[in-house]
Write a protein that holds these residues in place. Structure first.
Motif, PDB file in Angstrom:
ATOM      1  N   HIS A 109     -45.755  18.336   2.179  1.00  0.00           N
ATOM      2  CA  HIS A 109     -45.549  19.230   1.028  1.00  0.00           C
ATOM      3  C   HIS A 109     -44.655  20.371   1.497  1.00  0.00           C
ATOM      4  N   ASP A 150     -40.739  22.629  -5.320  1.00  0.00           N
ATOM      5  CA  ASP A 150     -41.568  21.951  -4.327  1.00  0.00           C
ATOM      6  C   ASP A 150     -41.167  20.479  -4.185  1.00  0.00           C
ATOM      7  N   HIS A 194     -42.150  23.694   0.392  1.00  0.00           N
ATOM      8  CA  HIS A 194     -41.786  24.677  -0.622  1.00  0.00           C
ATOM      9  C   HIS A 194     -40.297  25.016  -0.495  1.00  0.00           C
TER      10      HIS A 194
END
Length: 301
Positions: A135, A64, A137
């Motif tokens: 954010h 991440d 991934h």
């Protein structure tokens, strides 16, 4: 064709501050308050919890990437945080490498973290156009960029500062590319994801000297004035003309720092005379263009 996102990042002028590697084992927690500067983190291994003031806690997993353009305060911890009364355990094991938690515990978290600064004279306006939190991934490209920044920070190579500045710009742009634009908070990314607003935003950035009005921009978006105004404010977080003025003033500040004559700046950012430009600049910035060029302190708006 103009790329507003790239222009905003370039004008922000991100510059390196701190880049470090962090490992953690057992129960650990680290807290930072009132930074007011960009923060990024790549979780290389393990899992941890990051809580930013005013935001819901975020659980980070291996791979991440997280970027906060304006991190005021945050807490980073193991999933099971230590008791509040427990003293923080933080040890610098080598230059730029830190261990969190019980040194005797098995290290089950490894991350690269960094802080930087914005050198722009209009960073409050420009940063407000970006999402509060990004954010991502499975961020392989972002992980690679963070690693390059970490390596360059620890080295003393020729042109180190120039390389770091460009790497940070690429990191920001790649993070913004990776963000879900349509799901972002109101701001430039969300506006660029709107098929009606994106051409208007590009036009504002391409032709800051044009005599824009809300009605004209609404026509270009093929919308009524009231619908366009409401949609622009909802998606971008400011009114159309406030956005136009803010962008013009951000460009004017950059040009003043480059010692471009006021008459040329006035023409390039859409004012019919130096007097009109000076009046608008003073009203927006809190000082005259000349005072700004000399590096005087602005009166807070």
């Amino acid at each position: 064709m103009s790329d507003p996102v790239a222009e905003v990042v370039t004008l922000l002028k991100p510059r390196p501050s701190i880049a470090k590697q962090v490992t953690g084992g057992g129960q650990w927690q680290v807290e930072r308050t009132e930074l007011g500067s960009p923060f990024y983190c790549v979780l290389l291994d393990g899992v941890c919890r990051l809580t930013i003031a005013g935001e819901a806690p975020i659980v980070l997993h291996t791979g991440d990437f997280l970027l906060v353009p304006e991190a005021c305060s945050f807490t980073m911890s193991s999933l099971e945080a230590p008791l509040q009364s427990a003293p923080p355990q933080r040890l610098e094991t080598s230059p730029g490498v830190f261990r969190l938690g019980d040194p005797a515990a098995v290290a089950d978290m490894r991350a690269m973290v960094g802080h930087c600064d914005f050198e722009s004279q209009d960073k409050t306006l420009l940063a407000s156009l970006l999402p509060d939190v990004i954010h991502v991934h499975g961020a392989d490209r972002l992980s690679l960029l963070a690693k390059m920044i970490d390596e360059e920070t620890g080295a003393r190579r020729t042109a180190r500062e120039v390389v770091l500045a460009h790497l940070l710009e690429v990191l920001f742009i790649e993070a913004l590319r990776s963000a879900g634009c349509a799901d972002a908070a109101p701001g430039l990314l969300r506006g660029m994801a709107d098929p009606r607003l994106a051409p208007v935003l590009r036009r504002i950035h391409e032709e800051p000297g044009s005599g824009f009005s809300t009605s004209q921009l609404a026509r270009e978006a093929a919308m009524s004035r009231s619908t366009f105004h409401a949609r622009f404010q909802r998606e971008i977080g400011t009114t159309p003309m406030d956005y136009v003025t803010g962008w013009r003033m951000a460009l004017a500040k950059q040009l003043l720092q480059q010692k471009v004559p006021a008459a040329e700046i006035a023409e390039r950012v859409g004012y019919g005379s130096v007097s009109a430009f000076s009046t608008a600049f003073k009203r927006y910035v809190g000082m005259s263009p000349g005072a700004f060029s000399r590096g005087e302190t602005a009166v807070p708006r």
